[in-house]
Scaffold this active site. Structure first.
Site, PDB file in Angstrom:
ATOM      1  N   ASP A 122      -2.218 -18.518   2.983  1.00 47.16           N
ATOM      2  CA  ASP A 122      -3.105 -19.413   2.219  1.00 47.16           C
ATOM      3  C   ASP A 122      -3.770 -20.431   3.141  1.00 47.16           C
ATOM      4  O   ASP A 122      -4.961 -20.723   3.026  1.00 47.16           O
ATOM      5  CB  ASP A 122      -2.359 -20.079   1.046  1.00 47.16           C
ATOM      6  CG  ASP A 122      -0.968 -20.593   1.400  1.00 47.16           C
ATOM      7  OD1 ASP A 122      -0.496 -20.357   2.532  1.00 47.16           O
ATOM      8  OD2 ASP A 122      -0.346 -21.239   0.525  1.00 47.16           O
ATOM      9  N   ASP A 161      -6.045  -6.976   4.199  1.00 42.72           N
ATOM     10  CA  ASP A 161      -7.160  -6.528   3.363  1.00 42.72           C
ATOM     11  C   ASP A 161      -7.960  -7.724   2.872  1.00 42.72           C
ATOM     12  O   ASP A 161      -9.183  -7.780   3.021  1.00 42.72           O
ATOM     13  CB  ASP A 161      -6.622  -5.724   2.168  1.00 42.72           C
ATOM     14  CG  ASP A 161      -7.735  -5.342   1.207  1.00 42.72           C
ATOM     15  OD1 ASP A 161      -8.744  -4.805   1.684  1.00 42.72           O
ATOM     16  OD2 ASP A 161      -7.586  -5.591  -0.003  1.00 42.72           O
ATOM     17  N   LYS A 172       3.530 -14.960   4.674  1.00 38.58           N
ATOM     18  CA  LYS A 172       3.861 -15.922   3.625  1.00 38.58           C
ATOM     19  C   LYS A 172       5.377 -16.033   3.640  1.00 38.58           C
ATOM     20  O   LYS A 172       6.062 -15.707   2.652  1.00 38.58           O
ATOM     21  CB  LYS A 172       3.293 -15.404   2.285  1.00 38.58           C
ATOM     22  CG  LYS A 172       3.424 -16.350   1.118  1.00 38.58           C
ATOM     23  CD  LYS A 172       2.484 -17.552   1.171  1.00 38.58           C
ATOM     24  CE  LYS A 172       2.776 -18.489   0.021  1.00 38.58           C
ATOM     25  NZ  LYS A 172       2.055 -19.778   0.132  1.00 38.58           N
ATOM     26  N   ASP A 221     -11.872  -9.448   4.283  1.00 33.48           N
ATOM     27  CA  ASP A 221     -13.081  -9.671   3.482  1.00 33.48           C
ATOM     28  C   ASP A 221     -13.582 -11.095   3.699  1.00 33.48           C
ATOM     29  O   ASP A 221     -14.781 -11.328   3.834  1.00 33.48           O
ATOM     30  CB  ASP A 221     -12.811  -9.421   1.987  1.00 33.48           C
ATOM     31  CG  ASP A 221     -13.189  -8.003   1.573  1.00 33.48           C
ATOM     32  OD1 ASP A 221     -13.610  -7.209   2.452  1.00 33.48           O
ATOM     33  OD2 ASP A 221     -13.073  -7.668   0.381  1.00 33.48           O
ATOM     34  N   TYR A 263       0.817  -1.221   0.000  1.00 35.13           N
ATOM     35  CA  TYR A 263       0.000   0.000   0.000  1.00 35.13           C
ATOM     36  C   TYR A 263       0.849   1.268   0.000  1.00 35.13           C
ATOM     37  O   TYR A 263       0.352   2.348  -0.284  1.00 35.13           O
ATOM     38  CB  TYR A 263      -0.958   0.008   1.196  1.00 35.13           C
ATOM     39  CG  TYR A 263      -2.188  -0.841   0.965  1.00 35.13           C
ATOM     40  CD1 TYR A 263      -2.094  -2.230   0.906  1.00 35.13           C
ATOM     41  CD2 TYR A 263      -3.436  -0.268   0.788  1.00 35.13           C
ATOM     42  CE1 TYR A 263      -3.207  -3.013   0.681  1.00 35.13           C
ATOM     43  CE2 TYR A 263      -4.563  -1.041   0.565  1.00 35.13           C
ATOM     44  CZ  TYR A 263      -4.450  -2.417   0.514  1.00 35.13           C
ATOM     45  OH  TYR A 263      -5.562  -3.185   0.292  1.00 35.13           O
TER      46      TYR A 263
HETATM   47  C1  IPM Z   1     -10.508  -1.694   2.792  1.00 33.32           C
HETATM   48  C2  IPM Z   1     -10.680  -1.323   1.340  1.00 33.32           C
HETATM   49  C3  IPM Z   1      -9.538  -0.397   0.949  1.00 33.32           C
HETATM   50  C4  IPM Z   1      -8.241  -1.143   1.157  1.00 33.32           C
HETATM   51  C5  IPM Z   1      -9.620   0.142  -0.483  1.00 33.32           C
HETATM   52  C6  IPM Z   1     -10.930   0.830  -0.758  1.00 33.32           C
HETATM   53  C7  IPM Z   1      -8.466   1.054  -0.796  1.00 33.32           C
HETATM   54  O1  IPM Z   1     -10.733  -2.449   0.536  1.00 33.32           O
HETATM   55  O2  IPM Z   1     -10.564  -0.804   3.642  1.00 33.32           O
HETATM   56  O3  IPM Z   1     -10.350  -2.881   3.086  1.00 33.32           O
HETATM   57  O4  IPM Z   1      -7.797  -1.873   0.264  1.00 33.32           O
HETATM   58  O5  IPM Z   1      -7.664  -0.995   2.223  1.00 33.32           O
HETATM   59 MN    MN Z   2     -10.654  -4.300   1.652  1.00 33.10          MN
END
Ligand code: IPM
Ligand code: MN
Length: 347
Positions: free
Chosen positions: A226, A250, A193, A254, A142
């Protein structure tokens, strides 16, 4: 400089000054898509819970960029430095070039305000698991190291580096150990990793082991990222606190949301644990333009992010009541405003 939402201006003293304490000054960025809708409910719920807030609204995001080209002026960041916290809905709108708002607004907030920890709790509504991911939030891929060579030619080269500093890795790992030590299970897993990313992975593992020596009461583990993906799905109850780098965090978070009741309830805090400036709280979900303006979005993630914000500001009792009011989300069905009303009514 058009920092404030026209008309909205300041919403003074939510809670009508029930207490003599100084109100918390909160910058609120509803943003794009469903962002403003879910943030309205979070503000409604905080108001019902009696939080004493002094809210300043900011009109920022993809829609604002498309309107007048503004992304995030430095003057606004400087204004935020004097605030207690920031609450953000979601940013991103169709028609905005990829990365422009992400880098120019969201990541700029994380970098400029040194929000080096991204804390994302995952508590399954049925109680089957309860873990927290601590994602390093200012480095890794990032950081934006890289570039093009011979762009647009058949011999084009694109590089994208990962920046890992001892300082950045250590402060994030320390935060994770402190958190693990304060929780009942006292367990911390490093996710990386190391078998392939032998430079960054080595720095993370060495730092983790060195800091672990100072936290003997915290049990530690290591998982490759993984493998962690498998465990998130088939045995998430093994986790208590996880610490990992920016990109792994990140992706993993999710997945964490998907196995923990969905993104409608996933909250997060972008923290400056040193408190040299405001921390920023936001739902993990995005702006969902496909359902924007339809009163369909689940506001629980925004409400829980607001609760996390109040917790961080020391309003632990108010935050706990808000979380309790959101518990058993299956019982909260209906539109965005109906769910917000139902949570507010429980307070
Ligand atoms: C998150 C989002 C952000 C990230 C994006 C929108 C830049 O996916 O906060 O997880 O990748 O950090
Ligand atoms: Mn994200």
């Amino acid at each position: 400089m058009p920092a404030r939402t026209a008309g909205a201006g300041r919403v003074r003293a939510i809670g009508q000054g029930k207490r003599d304490l100084v109100a918390h000054r909160i910058g609120v960025i509803g943003g794009d898509g469903i962002g403003p809708e879910v943030i309205a409910e979070a503000l409604k719920v905080m108001r019902s819970a009696g939080a004493d807030l002094d809210v300043v609204e900011y009109d920022l995001g993809g829609a604002r960029y498309l309107r007048d080209g503004t992304v995030l002026p430095d003057e606004i960041v400087d204004e935020w430095r004097g605030m207690d916290a920031l609450l953000l809905g979601a940013v991103g709108a169709p028609g905005v070039p990829p990365g422009l708002i992400e880098r120019g607004l969201l990541l700029k907030m994380r970098f400029d305000l040194d929000l080096y920890v991204n804390q994302r709790p995952f508590v399954h509504p049925e109680g089957s698991h309860d873990f927290v991911v601590i994602r390093e939030n200012t480095e890794g891929t990032y950081a934006g190291e890289g570039g093009f060579l011979r762009k647009g030619t058949p011999h084009e080269i694109a590089t994208q580096g990962s920046v890992n500093t001892r300082f950045g890795v250590e402060r994030c790992i320390r935060y994770a150990f402190e958190l693990a030590q304060a929780r009942s299970s006292k367990h911390l897993t490093l996710v990386h990793k190391t078998n392939v990313l032998t430079f960054a992975g080595d720095l993370w593992q060495r730092t983790f082991d060195e800091v672990a020596a100072e936290y003997r009461d915290v049990e530690t583990a290591y998982n490759h990222v993984d493998a962690a993906c498998i465990y998130f799905v088939d045995s998430p109850e093994r986790y208590d606190v996880i610490v990992t780098d920016n990109l792994f965090g990140d992706i993993l978070t999710d997945l964490g949301g998907a196995v923990s009741g969905g993104h409608g309830i996933s909250s997060s805090g972008n923290l400056n644990p040193d408190r040299t400036g405001p921390s920023m709280f936001e739902p993990v979900h995005g702006s969902a333009p496909d359902i924007a303006g339809q009163n369909k979005a689940n506001p629980i993630a925004a409400i829980l992010s607001a609760a996390m914000m109040l917790d961080f500001l020391g309003e632990t009792e108010v935050a706990e009541r808000m979380r309790k009011a959101c518990a058993q989300p299956g019982t909260l069905i209906g539109s965005t405003t109906q769910i917000g009303d139902a949570v507010a009514a429980r307070l």
